[in-house]
Scaffold this motif. Structure first.
Motif, PDB file in Angstrom:
ATOM      1  N   GLY A 382       2.617  22.412 -32.357  1.00 33.96           N
ATOM      2  CA  GLY A 382       1.492  21.618 -31.877  1.00 33.96           C
ATOM      3  C   GLY A 382       0.817  22.202 -30.655  1.00 33.96           C
ATOM      4  N   ALA A 383       1.587  22.915 -29.819  1.00 38.82           N
ATOM      5  CA  ALA A 383       1.034  23.485 -28.588  1.00 38.82           C
ATOM      6  C   ALA A 383      -0.015  24.551 -28.864  1.00 38.82           C
ATOM      7  N   HIS A 384      -0.026  25.114 -30.069  1.00 36.14           N
ATOM      8  CA  HIS A 384      -1.069  26.082 -30.410  1.00 36.14           C
ATOM      9  C   HIS A 384      -2.451  25.421 -30.462  1.00 36.14           C
ATOM     10  N   GLY A 385      -2.489  24.112 -30.738  1.00 42.43           N
ATOM     11  CA  GLY A 385      -3.769  23.429 -30.888  1.00 42.43           C
ATOM     12  C   GLY A 385      -4.618  23.456 -29.634  1.00 42.43           C
ATOM     13  N   PRO A 386      -4.101  22.971 -28.486  1.00 43.17           N
ATOM     14  CA  PRO A 386      -4.916  23.018 -27.269  1.00 43.17           C
ATOM     15  C   PRO A 386      -5.321  24.434 -26.870  1.00 43.17           C
ATOM     16  N   ARG A 387      -4.462  25.404 -27.135  1.00 45.44           N
ATOM     17  CA  ARG A 387      -4.834  26.786 -26.804  1.00 45.44           C
ATOM     18  C   ARG A 387      -5.985  27.258 -27.687  1.00 45.44           C
ATOM     19  N   TYR A 388      -5.962  26.872 -28.953  1.00 46.47           N
ATOM     20  CA  TYR A 388      -7.047  27.234 -29.863  1.00 46.47           C
ATOM     21  C   TYR A 388      -8.354  26.570 -29.428  1.00 46.47           C
ATOM     22  N   VAL A 389      -8.255  25.311 -29.012  1.00 47.30           N
ATOM     23  CA  VAL A 389      -9.437  24.600 -28.513  1.00 47.30           C
ATOM     24  C   VAL A 389     -10.014  25.312 -27.293  1.00 47.30           C
ATOM     25  N   ALA A 390      -9.131  25.699 -26.364  1.00 47.57           N
ATOM     26  CA  ALA A 390      -9.609  26.350 -25.143  1.00 47.57           C
ATOM     27  C   ALA A 390     -10.304  27.669 -25.446  1.00 47.57           C
ATOM     28  N   ARG A 391      -9.817  28.385 -26.451  1.00 47.84           N
ATOM     29  CA  ARG A 391     -10.406  29.691 -26.771  1.00 47.84           C
ATOM     30  C   ARG A 391     -11.683  29.580 -27.592  1.00 47.84           C
ATOM     31  N   HIS A 392     -11.739  28.601 -28.512  1.00 47.20           N
ATOM     32  CA  HIS A 392     -12.805  28.627 -29.515  1.00 47.20           C
ATOM     33  C   HIS A 392     -13.624  27.342 -29.655  1.00 47.20           C
ATOM     34  N   LEU A 393     -13.110  26.209 -29.195  1.00 50.72           N
ATOM     35  CA  LEU A 393     -13.747  24.935 -29.534  1.00 50.72           C
ATOM     36  C   LEU A 393     -14.217  24.156 -28.318  1.00 50.72           C
ATOM     37  N   GLY A 394     -14.480  24.853 -27.222  1.00 50.55           N
ATOM     38  CA  GLY A 394     -14.968  24.174 -26.033  1.00 50.55           C
ATOM     39  C   GLY A 394     -16.371  23.637 -26.222  1.00 50.55           C
ATOM     40  N   ARG A 395     -16.658  22.514 -25.582  1.00 47.47           N
ATOM     41  CA  ARG A 395     -17.970  21.877 -25.723  1.00 47.47           C
ATOM     42  C   ARG A 395     -19.080  22.759 -25.174  1.00 47.47           C
ATOM     43  N   GLU A 396     -18.863  23.361 -24.005  1.00 46.10           N
ATOM     44  CA  GLU A 396     -19.912  24.166 -23.395  1.00 46.10           C
ATOM     45  C   GLU A 396     -20.299  25.337 -24.293  1.00 46.10           C
ATOM     46  N   ALA A 397     -19.276  26.008 -24.870  1.00 44.93           N
ATOM     47  CA  ALA A 397     -19.564  27.134 -25.760  1.00 44.93           C
ATOM     48  C   ALA A 397     -20.257  26.658 -27.028  1.00 44.93           C
ATOM     49  N   GLY A 398     -19.822  25.503 -27.560  1.00 43.24           N
ATOM     50  CA  GLY A 398     -20.443  24.978 -28.767  1.00 43.24           C
ATOM     51  C   GLY A 398     -21.903  24.638 -28.568  1.00 43.24           C
ATOM     52  N   LEU A 399     -22.230  23.991 -27.468  1.00 42.81           N
ATOM     53  CA  LEU A 399     -23.622  23.646 -27.196  1.00 42.81           C
ATOM     54  C   LEU A 399     -24.455  24.886 -26.903  1.00 42.81           C
ATOM     55  N   ALA A 400     -23.848  25.896 -26.279  1.00 42.49           N
ATOM     56  CA  ALA A 400     -24.576  27.138 -26.021  1.00 42.49           C
ATOM     57  C   ALA A 400     -24.984  27.814 -27.325  1.00 42.49           C
ATOM     58  N   ARG A 401     -24.145  27.709 -28.357  1.00 40.54           N
ATOM     59  CA  ARG A 401     -24.521  28.289 -29.659  1.00 40.54           C
ATOM     60  C   ARG A 401     -25.749  27.592 -30.224  1.00 40.54           C
ATOM     61  N   TYR A 402     -25.836  26.279 -30.030  1.00 40.37           N
ATOM     62  CA  TYR A 402     -27.030  25.555 -30.479  1.00 40.37           C
ATOM     63  C   TYR A 402     -28.250  25.946 -29.656  1.00 40.37           C
ATOM     64  N   ASP A 403     -28.057  26.184 -28.369  1.00 41.38           N
ATOM     65  CA  ASP A 403     -29.169  26.663 -27.544  1.00 41.38           C
ATOM     66  C   ASP A 403     -29.698  27.991 -28.087  1.00 41.38           C
ATOM     67  N   ASP A 404     -28.767  28.881 -28.432  1.00 44.24           N
ATOM     68  CA  ASP A 404     -29.166  30.172 -28.985  1.00 44.24           C
ATOM     69  C   ASP A 404     -29.899  30.005 -30.318  1.00 44.24           C
ATOM     70  N   LEU A 405     -29.393  29.099 -31.131  1.00 47.71           N
ATOM     71  CA  LEU A 405     -30.016  28.839 -32.434  1.00 47.71           C
ATOM     72  C   LEU A 405     -31.444  28.351 -32.259  1.00 47.71           C
ATOM     73  N   LEU A 406     -31.613  27.391 -31.367  1.00 46.15           N
ATOM     74  CA  LEU A 406     -32.948  26.837 -31.117  1.00 46.15           C
ATOM     75  C   LEU A 406     -33.861  27.878 -30.488  1.00 46.15           C
ATOM     76  N   THR A 407     -33.345  28.635 -29.527  1.00 40.13           N
ATOM     77  CA  THR A 407     -34.143  29.668 -28.866  1.00 40.13           C
ATOM     78  C   THR A 407     -34.639  30.702 -29.862  1.00 40.13           C
ATOM     79  N   GLU A 408     -33.748  31.127 -30.749  1.00 42.95           N
ATOM     80  CA  GLU A 408     -34.149  32.110 -31.758  1.00 42.95           C
ATOM     81  C   GLU A 408     -35.214  31.548 -32.686  1.00 42.95           C
ATOM     82  N   ALA A 409     -35.030  30.297 -33.116  1.00 43.10           N
ATOM     83  CA  ALA A 409     -36.008  29.689 -34.027  1.00 43.10           C
ATOM     84  C   ALA A 409     -37.368  29.531 -33.365  1.00 43.10           C
ATOM     85  N   LEU A 410     -37.356  29.247 -32.068  1.00 42.11           N
ATOM     86  CA  LEU A 410     -38.617  29.116 -31.339  1.00 42.11           C
ATOM     87  C   LEU A 410     -39.220  30.464 -30.962  1.00 42.11           C
TER      88      LEU A 410
END
Length: 431
Positions: A382-410
C-alpha cells in the motif's frame, strides 16, 4: 510561478461543459470543478454549463429538485445548470433519454457571450456534442477530454440494449472528437479507441487525472473503532459508483464465501438496490453512504484492502477515478479486472496492488486473505500508492497539463515555456 501569479488566461472567456460538477464529490465532478476554479484563479472569465447534481445516486440532489434553470457563482466560476431527465435505473433507452435531455436543454439555453475556447469532459455524449456545436457556432477551439469512451461502454458494460446503442454512441463521439482542435485522454489505453473514431494521433494529448483528495490524517485504529470494524476481522472496501460496469456482484459472492471477511460497499449508484437484494441477509456485508470530504480518505485508510472491480468485458473504455483516491490512502488494492485493460495497467504502474481475474470471487478472496495474513507485506504494498501519487498524480502537475493543452489550442506561448515557445500537453516545446 503559480497560475494565479502570472494569470496566463487573463481576459479570456473559457467555457467548460461537464454534465457533472460540484457539489458532486465522486466521478468526474471534482475534476471539472477544480479545473474551472483553477482557470478562474488564472484570470479567465470561466463559465460552466452543467446539469443538476445527481451522481452517483442517480437522483437529483434535494436542494435542486424542481429547478428548471439555475445560475450560481462558485469560487469565481459562473455555473449554469440546466434541468434534465435522471433515470433511476439504467438501460440503453433510459441513458439515451438522459443524454438527449441534457443536449436539448443545454443547446436551448447556453451561457451568454462568446467564449474563446470550449473544453468538454466526455463520458457524457451530450456534453461532447453540445460543446462541439457551441465551439463551431462561435468558431473557437473545442478541446474534449475523454474520461470514458461511451461507445465502448455501451458494448462492454452489460447495460440492457447496449449492443444496439454502441453504434449510435460511437457516432456521437466521432462528431464531438473529429473536429476538435486537440483531444485530451486521461490514459494512453484510450488512444487506439480515439484514433479509431477518426482523430489524428498527432492531435491527442495525455492529461491524466490527479488526486483530488487529502491524505488520511486520523489514527487508523480510532477510525476502525468509530466505524465498528473489529481489529481481528479483515475489511474489504469498495468506494464509489455502484453501476453495471463495476460488476460488484463479485463482492457479494466474496461475502457469501467468507463469513470471516467484512465486505463494505460505500457509495451509491443505480445497482445499489439490486446488490442489496442479491446480498439478502448476509451479516458480513455493509452498504454505507459515501463518506464526507473531511474523513473520506481516513475511511479508506482504515480498511485492510481496497477493491476495484470491473466486468470481464470492460477493456478500453474506462479507468476508474477512484484509483487516485485509493493510492493516496496507503492501503493495498486488489483489482478484479481484465489484465489487458487500462485499469490493470495503472495498478501495475503504481506498484500498489495485485491483479486477479475479473468476475472470479474465489480468486479475489484468495488475494484478500493473503494480504490480511501478512500485514507487513500489505502495508509495504500500500505504501507504493502515496509515492506514485507524489511522482505522477499531483494536482499542480495535473492542472498544468490542462494549461498546456489550452495554451496550445489557443495558439499561444506560455510565459514559462523555454524561449516563450508553446508547449504540448506533455510539456515539450512545440516544433
Amino acid at each position: 510561478m503559480s497560475a494565479a501569479e502570472h494569470r496566463p488566461f487573463d481576459h479570456r472567456t473559457l467555457l467548460v461543459v461537464s454534465t457533472n460538477y460540484a457539489p458532486e464529490m465522486t466521478g468526474i465532478g471534482p475534476y471539472a470543478t477544480q479545473l474551472a476554479e483553477h482557470w478562474a484563479a488564472s484570470g479567465a472569465r470561466t463559465q460552466v454549463l452543467t446539469g443538476m447534481p445527481h451522481y452517483p445516486a442517480w437522483r437529483v440532489d434535494e436542494r435542486y429538485r424542481g429547478a428548471w434553470r439555475r445560475r450560481e457563482t462558485r469560487e469565481g466560476v459562473s455555473v449554469y445548470r440546466r434541468r434534465h431527465y435522471v433515470p433511476s435505473r439504467q438501460s440503453a433507452l433510459r441513458r439515451a433519454a438522459f443524454e438527449v435531455s441534457v443536449l436539448a436543454h443545454g443547446l436551448l439555453a447556453p451561457p451568454p457571450g462568446r467564449p474563446d475556447a470550449v473544453v468538454s469532459q466526455m463520458p457524457s455524449l451530450a456534453g461532447g456534442v453540445m460543446a462541439a456545436r457551441i465551439a463551431r457556432r462561435h468558431r473557437v477551439p473545442h478541446i474534449p477530454v475523454v474520461q470514458d469512451l461511451m461507445g465502448a461502454a455501451a458494448a462492454q458494460s452489460g447495460i440492457r440494449g447496449g449492443g444496439r446503442a454502441a453504434a449510435v454512441a460511437a457516432a456521437a463521439e466521432r462528431y464531438a472528437l473529429r473536429g476538435a482542435a486537440l483531444v485530451g485522454v486521461i490514459h494512453e489505453s484510450f488512444v487506439p479507441g480515439v484514433t479509431a473514431l477518426g482523430v489524428d494521433p498527432r492531435r491527442i494529448r495525455l492529461v491524466p487525472n490527479w488526486t483530488h483528495v487529502a491524505p488520511p490524517s486520523a489514527e487508523r485504529a480510532a477510525t476502525r473503532s468509530r466505524l465498528g470494524w473489529r481489529e481481528d476481522t479483515p475489511v474489504l472496501l469498495h468506494s464509489g459508483n455502484m453501476g453495471l460496469k463495476q460488476g460488484l456482484d463479485v463482492l457479494v459472492e466474496v461475502a457469501r464465501l467468507a463469513p470471516d471477511v467484512r465486505v463494505v460497499l460505500m457509495g451509491d449508484g443505480n445497482q445499489r438496490e439490486a446488490l442489496r437484494e442479491l446480498a439478502g441477509s448476509l451479516p458480513n456485508i455493509d452498504f454505507v453512504p459515501p463518506a464526507g470530504t473531511a474523513d473520506f480518505t481516513d475511511v479508506l485508510a482504515a480498511a485492510d484492502v481496497l477493491a476495484v472491480t470491473q466486468r470481464a468485458s470492460v477493456l478500453d473504455m474506462s479507468v476508474p477515478s477512484k484509483l487516485t483516491s485509493y493510492f493516496v490512502s496507503g492501503r493495498p488494492v486488489v483489482a478484479s479486472v481484465a489484465g489487458e485493460g487500462g485499469t490493470a495497467e495503472e495498478v501495475r504502474r503504481s506498484g500498489a496492488g495485485v491483479l486477479v481475474a475479473p468476475e472470479d470471487p474465489a480468486a479475489l478472496l484468495r488475494a484478500v486473505r493473503a494480504l490480511a495474513a501478512d500485514p507487513a507485506a500489505a502495508d509495504a504494498l500500500g505504501a507504493h500508492g502515496p509515492r506514485y501519487v507524489a511522482r505522477h498524480l499531483g494536482r499542480e502537475a495535473g492542472l498544468a497539463r490542462y494549461d498546456d493543452l489550452l495554451t496550445e489550442a489557443l495558439g499561444e506561448a506560455r510565459p514559462d515555456a523555454p524561449g516563450g515557445a508553446p508547449r504540448d500537453a506533455q510539456g515539450r516545446p512545440r516544433r
